[in-house]
Design an enzyme around this catalytic site. Structure first.
Site, PDB file in Angstrom:
ATOM      1  N   ARG A 184       0.828  -1.211   0.000  1.00  0.00           N
ATOM      2  CA  ARG A 184       0.000   0.000   0.000  1.00  0.00           C
ATOM      3  C   ARG A 184       0.859   1.256   0.000  1.00  0.00           C
ATOM      4  O   ARG A 184       0.395   2.335  -0.306  1.00  0.00           O
ATOM      5  CB  ARG A 184      -0.863   0.032   1.273  1.00  0.00           C
ATOM      6  N   ARG A 188       9.051   6.008  -4.381  1.00  0.00           N
ATOM      7  CA  ARG A 188       9.131   6.808  -5.602  1.00  0.00           C
ATOM      8  C   ARG A 188      10.558   7.309  -5.831  1.00  0.00           C
ATOM      9  O   ARG A 188      11.200   7.774  -4.888  1.00  0.00           O
ATOM     10  CB  ARG A 188       8.200   8.015  -5.503  1.00  0.00           C
ATOM     11  N   ARG A 262      -6.661  -4.751  15.705  1.00  0.00           N
ATOM     12  CA  ARG A 262      -5.959  -3.689  16.413  1.00  0.00           C
ATOM     13  C   ARG A 262      -6.952  -2.586  16.675  1.00  0.00           C
ATOM     14  O   ARG A 262      -7.857  -2.345  15.880  1.00  0.00           O
ATOM     15  CB  ARG A 262      -4.855  -3.104  15.529  1.00  0.00           C
ATOM     16  N   ARG A 293       1.874   8.463  15.341  1.00  0.00           N
ATOM     17  CA  ARG A 293       1.806   9.707  14.576  1.00  0.00           C
ATOM     18  C   ARG A 293       1.060  10.786  15.348  1.00  0.00           C
ATOM     19  O   ARG A 293       0.344  10.490  16.306  1.00  0.00           O
ATOM     20  CB  ARG A 293       1.174   9.500  13.200  1.00  0.00           C
ATOM     21  N   TYR A 364      -9.203  -4.849   5.621  1.00  0.00           N
ATOM     22  CA  TYR A 364      -8.850  -3.429   5.651  1.00  0.00           C
ATOM     23  C   TYR A 364      -9.296  -2.807   4.330  1.00  0.00           C
ATOM     24  O   TYR A 364      -8.819  -3.192   3.264  1.00  0.00           O
ATOM     25  CB  TYR A 364      -7.345  -3.197   5.842  1.00  0.00           C
ATOM     26  N   ASP A 366     -10.202   1.010   2.360  1.00  0.00           N
ATOM     27  CA  ASP A 366     -10.332   2.461   2.377  1.00  0.00           C
ATOM     28  C   ASP A 366     -11.794   2.823   2.130  1.00  0.00           C
ATOM     29  O   ASP A 366     -12.569   2.015   1.630  1.00  0.00           O
ATOM     30  CB  ASP A 366      -9.445   3.079   1.287  1.00  0.00           C
TER      31      ASP A 366
HETATM   32  P1  FAD Z   1     -17.171   1.416  10.302  1.00  0.00           P
HETATM   33  O1  FAD Z   1     -16.835   2.818   9.964  1.00  0.00           O
HETATM   34  O2  FAD Z   1     -16.383   0.749  11.357  1.00  0.00           O
HETATM   35  O3  FAD Z   1     -18.715   1.364  10.683  1.00  0.00           O
HETATM   36  C1  FAD Z   1     -19.310   0.227  11.249  1.00  0.00           C
HETATM   37  C2  FAD Z   1     -20.325   0.729  12.257  1.00  0.00           C
HETATM   38  O4  FAD Z   1     -21.067  -0.389  12.753  1.00  0.00           O
HETATM   39  C3  FAD Z   1     -19.707   1.387  13.483  1.00  0.00           C
HETATM   40  O5  FAD Z   1     -20.191   2.690  13.640  1.00  0.00           O
HETATM   41  C4  FAD Z   1     -20.102   0.470  14.635  1.00  0.00           C
HETATM   42  O6  FAD Z   1     -20.337   1.179  15.846  1.00  0.00           O
HETATM   43  C5  FAD Z   1     -21.366  -0.166  14.104  1.00  0.00           C
HETATM   44  N1  FAD Z   1     -21.695  -1.438  14.729  1.00  0.00           N
HETATM   45  C6  FAD Z   1     -20.871  -2.507  14.892  1.00  0.00           C
HETATM   46  N2  FAD Z   1     -21.534  -3.498  15.522  1.00  0.00           N
HETATM   47  C7  FAD Z   1     -22.794  -3.063  15.750  1.00  0.00           C
HETATM   48  C8  FAD Z   1     -23.936  -3.626  16.364  1.00  0.00           C
HETATM   49  N3  FAD Z   1     -23.922  -4.859  16.894  1.00  0.00           N
HETATM   50  N4  FAD Z   1     -25.064  -2.887  16.435  1.00  0.00           N
HETATM   51  C9  FAD Z   1     -25.111  -1.618  15.914  1.00  0.00           C
HETATM   52  N5  FAD Z   1     -24.053  -1.039  15.338  1.00  0.00           N
HETATM   53  C10 FAD Z   1     -22.903  -1.745  15.239  1.00  0.00           C
HETATM   54  N6  FAD Z   1      -9.927   5.221   4.705  1.00  0.00           N
HETATM   55  C11 FAD Z   1      -9.621   6.096   3.727  1.00  0.00           C
HETATM   56  O7  FAD Z   1     -10.142   5.975   2.620  1.00  0.00           O
HETATM   57  N7  FAD Z   1      -8.747   7.127   3.941  1.00  0.00           N
HETATM   58  C12 FAD Z   1      -8.150   7.328   5.139  1.00  0.00           C
HETATM   59  O8  FAD Z   1      -7.355   8.254   5.305  1.00  0.00           O
HETATM   60  C13 FAD Z   1      -8.449   6.422   6.198  1.00  0.00           C
HETATM   61  N8  FAD Z   1      -7.870   6.595   7.389  1.00  0.00           N
HETATM   62  C14 FAD Z   1      -8.193   5.744   8.394  1.00  0.00           C
HETATM   63  C15 FAD Z   1      -7.616   5.995   9.633  1.00  0.00           C
HETATM   64  C16 FAD Z   1      -7.939   5.183  10.689  1.00  0.00           C
HETATM   65  C17 FAD Z   1      -7.333   5.470  12.023  1.00  0.00           C
HETATM   66  C18 FAD Z   1      -8.836   4.094  10.502  1.00  0.00           C
HETATM   67  C19 FAD Z   1      -9.187   3.193  11.654  1.00  0.00           C
HETATM   68  C20 FAD Z   1      -9.402   3.847   9.269  1.00  0.00           C
HETATM   69  C21 FAD Z   1      -9.089   4.683   8.201  1.00  0.00           C
HETATM   70  N9  FAD Z   1      -9.676   4.504   6.956  1.00  0.00           N
HETATM   71  C22 FAD Z   1      -9.368   5.363   5.940  1.00  0.00           C
HETATM   72  C23 FAD Z   1     -10.637   3.419   6.692  1.00  0.00           C
HETATM   73  C24 FAD Z   1     -12.072   3.855   6.946  1.00  0.00           C
HETATM   74  O9  FAD Z   1     -12.222   4.247   8.276  1.00  0.00           O
HETATM   75  C25 FAD Z   1     -12.982   2.685   6.627  1.00  0.00           C
HETATM   76  O10 FAD Z   1     -12.866   2.354   5.265  1.00  0.00           O
HETATM   77  C26 FAD Z   1     -14.473   2.945   6.894  1.00  0.00           C
HETATM   78  O11 FAD Z   1     -14.687   3.614   8.097  1.00  0.00           O
HETATM   79  C27 FAD Z   1     -15.191   1.616   6.927  1.00  0.00           C
HETATM   80  O12 FAD Z   1     -16.562   1.830   6.967  1.00  0.00           O
HETATM   81  P2  FAD Z   1     -17.529   0.697   7.497  1.00  0.00           P
HETATM   82  O13 FAD Z   1     -18.899   1.245   7.396  1.00  0.00           O
HETATM   83  O14 FAD Z   1     -17.241  -0.591   6.843  1.00  0.00           O
HETATM   84  O15 FAD Z   1     -17.087   0.475   9.025  1.00  0.00           O
HETATM   85  N1  UDP Z   2       4.313   2.282   7.246  1.00  0.00           N
HETATM   86  C1  UDP Z   2       5.547   2.421   7.851  1.00  0.00           C
HETATM   87  N2  UDP Z   2       6.010   3.676   8.119  1.00  0.00           N
HETATM   88  C2  UDP Z   2       5.308   4.789   7.824  1.00  0.00           C
HETATM   89  C3  UDP Z   2       4.052   4.643   7.205  1.00  0.00           C
HETATM   90  C4  UDP Z   2       3.572   3.365   6.918  1.00  0.00           C
HETATM   91  O1  UDP Z   2       6.176   1.429   8.169  1.00  0.00           O
HETATM   92  O2  UDP Z   2       5.793   5.909   8.110  1.00  0.00           O
HETATM   93  C5  UDP Z   2       3.842   0.902   6.957  1.00  0.00           C
HETATM   94  C6  UDP Z   2       2.969   0.332   8.086  1.00  0.00           C
HETATM   95  O3  UDP Z   2       3.249  -1.047   8.197  1.00  0.00           O
HETATM   96  C7  UDP Z   2       1.575   0.563   7.573  1.00  0.00           C
HETATM   97  C8  UDP Z   2       1.758   0.341   6.069  1.00  0.00           C
HETATM   98  O4  UDP Z   2       3.041   0.900   5.793  1.00  0.00           O
HETATM   99  O5  UDP Z   2       0.655  -0.344   8.121  1.00  0.00           O
HETATM  100  C9  UDP Z   2       0.712   1.004   5.205  1.00  0.00           C
HETATM  101  O6  UDP Z   2       0.685   2.409   5.430  1.00  0.00           O
HETATM  102  P1  UDP Z   2      -0.649   3.225   5.457  1.00  0.00           P
HETATM  103  O7  UDP Z   2      -0.361   4.655   5.637  1.00  0.00           O
HETATM  104  O8  UDP Z   2      -1.495   2.769   4.313  1.00  0.00           O
HETATM  105  O9  UDP Z   2      -1.250   2.653   6.803  1.00  0.00           O
HETATM  106  P2  UDP Z   2      -2.586   2.928   7.554  1.00  0.00           P
HETATM  107  O10 UDP Z   2      -2.279   3.981   8.563  1.00  0.00           O
HETATM  108  O11 UDP Z   2      -3.626   3.332   6.574  1.00  0.00           O
HETATM  109  O12 UDP Z   2      -2.771   1.594   8.171  1.00  0.00           O
END
Ligand code: FAD
Ligand code: UDP
Length: 401
Positions: A184, A188, A262, A293, A364, A366
């Site tokens: 992922r 570059r 996690r 971070r 996982y 996006d």
């Molecule tokens: P979720 O957002 O987890 O929604 C599921 C919902 O179901 C939750 O609100 C939960 O409370 C609810 N639920 C679960 N069980 C029950 C139950 N029994 N009853 C009622 N409700 C329930 N994606 C990007 O594209 N760009 C990013 O920069 C990016 N950054 C991220 C950074 C972090 C720290 C994390 C954790 C994820 C990131 N993602 C990012 C991924 C993104 O968050 C997910 O793709 C997206 O939120 C997934 O949507 P979802 O609806 O599948 O799950």
């Molecule tokens: N990663 C790393 N160093 C960095 C950024 C990313 O080792 O400074 C690794 C890490 O294992 C991470 C993976 O690259 O899980 C993918 O990065 P991304 O930013 O997509 O991770 P996310 O925060 O979305 O899990």
């Protein structure tokens, strides 16, 4: 959106579990494309799932409760779809990383390589250097994250920028993680500083929450917050469609064991300074810094000219999730994959239930991939269900790579 009015659950055409971006997209489609009623059950006190954003009362700055969420996609369909509910800013994400007190561009680019080796190199010289350093492992033979990373960038860069960060982030030795995670992160041989290279990128102009509000703004959609699906299961009418986007192991009461996840802890601070770190996300590569971070949210919206002389930052810490925590990232060790396959087989036996999203598919994804999966699940499972195909195999759409 209808506010809670306690209509019987069985009165709705469909029940959607989880008001994340998956559940909201499916609900929007059921209501607006099929004209059917849908009740969205959400355990948390807000909708939007992990993409939820809110305004900090002290500073007026919008922050993302579950860490910075950057929207980017190569899909015309997803981009067109979301643009029905929001416009996007022209924000392009950049990340920097701190290693032993020095700051480098991330993902690794020519700037990172030159700075790390303290030498001005051309792209060809840098390629030649990395080629020599990465000979230790052939990419095709790499069996885990560590081997894959070394095969792509060599050991010195891996040990400086990947090893410690990955250990902190995943709480697992990089030799036990799937190689795919690191692909992922591009490498570059130019000075291109942007994190993503997708065709479309930006942040919802008025924030994610405003976008979600528009998506559920229908008299056919009722969202019930603070409502866990599991105690209500008996209220589901036989033959009623359930779209489940909660954790798949939880759906089956963990009967085969818990899948590895996690979770993240965020330490929020509102500081009396204009600018804390000069950028939205600064990674910390070294293992002796406990957090992975620091997010500084005002930099996500430079167009807003926030007036307060304050800033909101988040330090992000990663750890294993227990059953009581919010699961964020599937760990996906070999044992996890085996266990997930067993849960998936159970899911196939659940008539009238569609599993999907990040938690329902133990994957996982996006945001854009989740929207694409929801739209596809709607077309392939939900529409046929109402067209008379009353039962179907349960599993959601797979976009595993
Ligand atoms: P979720 O957002 O987890 O929604 C599921 C919902 O179901 C939750 O609100 C939960 O409370 C609810 N639920 C679960 N069980 C029950 C139950 N029994 N009853 C009622 N409700 C329930 N994606 C990007 O594209 N760009 C990013 O920069 C990016 N950054 C991220 C950074 C972090 C720290 C994390 C954790 C994820 C990131 N993602 C990012 C991924 C993104 O968050 C997910 O793709 C997206 O939120 C997934 O949507 P979802 O609806 O599948 O799950
Ligand atoms: N990663 C790393 N160093 C960095 C950024 C990313 O080792 O400074 C690794 C890490 O294992 C991470 C993976 O690259 O899980 C993918 O990065 P991304 O930013 O997509 O991770 P996310 O925060 O979305 O899990």
């Amino acid at each position: 959106m209808i506010e809670i009015n306690h209509t019987e659950l069985s009165a709705f055409d469909a029940i959607v579990v989880g008001a994340g971006i998956f559940g909201i997209t499916i609900a929007e489609q059921i209501a607006n494309e099929l004209g059917r009623s849908v009740c969205v059950l959400e355990r948390r006190s807000h909708f939007g799932g992990n993409c939820f954003s809110e305004i900090d009362a002290d500073s007026g700055i919008e922050f993302h409760r579950y860490g910075s969420h950057l929207f980017h996609t190569n899909s015309d369909d997803v981009w067109r779809y979301l643009n029905r509910f929001t416009t996007f800013t022209n924000y392009r994400h950049r990340v920097l990383t701190v290693h032993r007190g020095e700051v480098y561009p991330m993902p690794i680019n020519l700037g990172t390589i030159c700075a790390f080796f303290r030498k001005h190199m051309s792209p060809a010289e840098a390629r030649a250097l990395i080629e020599t350093q990465s000979r230790e492992v052939a990419t095709s033979a790499a069996r885990n994250l560590e081997e894959k990373a070394i095969s792509l960038i060599g050991r010195p860069l891996y040990e400086a920028f990947i090893k410690g960060y990955t250990k902190k982030q995943w709480q697992v030795d990089p030799r036990e993680l799937p190689a795919g995670i690191i692909t992922r992160l591009p490498v570059r041989f130019t000075f291109e500083p942007y994190y993503f290279a997708d065709r479309y990128e930006g942040l919802p102009t008025d924030g994610y929450t405003a976008m979600f509000k528009k998506m559920i703004d229908s008299p056919r959609i009722e969202v019930r917050l603070n409502t866990d699906f599991h105690p209500l299961r008996k209220a589901v009418r036989p033959g009623q469609l359930v779209v489940y986007s909660g954790p798949i192991d939880r759906y089956f009461d963990y009967r085969l064991g818990s899948l590895g996840w996690r979770t993240l802890d965020f330490e929020k601070q509102v500081l009396p300074v204009d600018d804390y770190q000069g950028t939205s996300v600064m990674n910390y590569a070294d293992e002796d810094v406990a957090y992975t971070r620091i997010h500084e949210f005002k930099h996500l919206h430079p167009e807003r000219n926030y007036s307060s002389h304050k800033t909101v930052i988040y330090r992000e810490f990663s750890r294993f999730a227990s059953q009581a925590d919010d699961p964020y990232y599937p760990i996906n060790t070999a044992e996890d994959k085996e266990l997930y396959a067993k849960y998936r087989a159970l899911a196939e036996g659940e008539a009238n239930v569609v599993f999907g999203g990040r938690l329902g598919g133990y994957q996982y994804l996006d945001m854009d991939q989740v929207v694409a999966a929801a739209l596809s699940t709607f077309r392939k499972k939900v529409q046929p269900f109402y067209a008379g195909v009353r039962t179907f195999k349960a599993a959601g759409d797979e976009i595993r790579s």
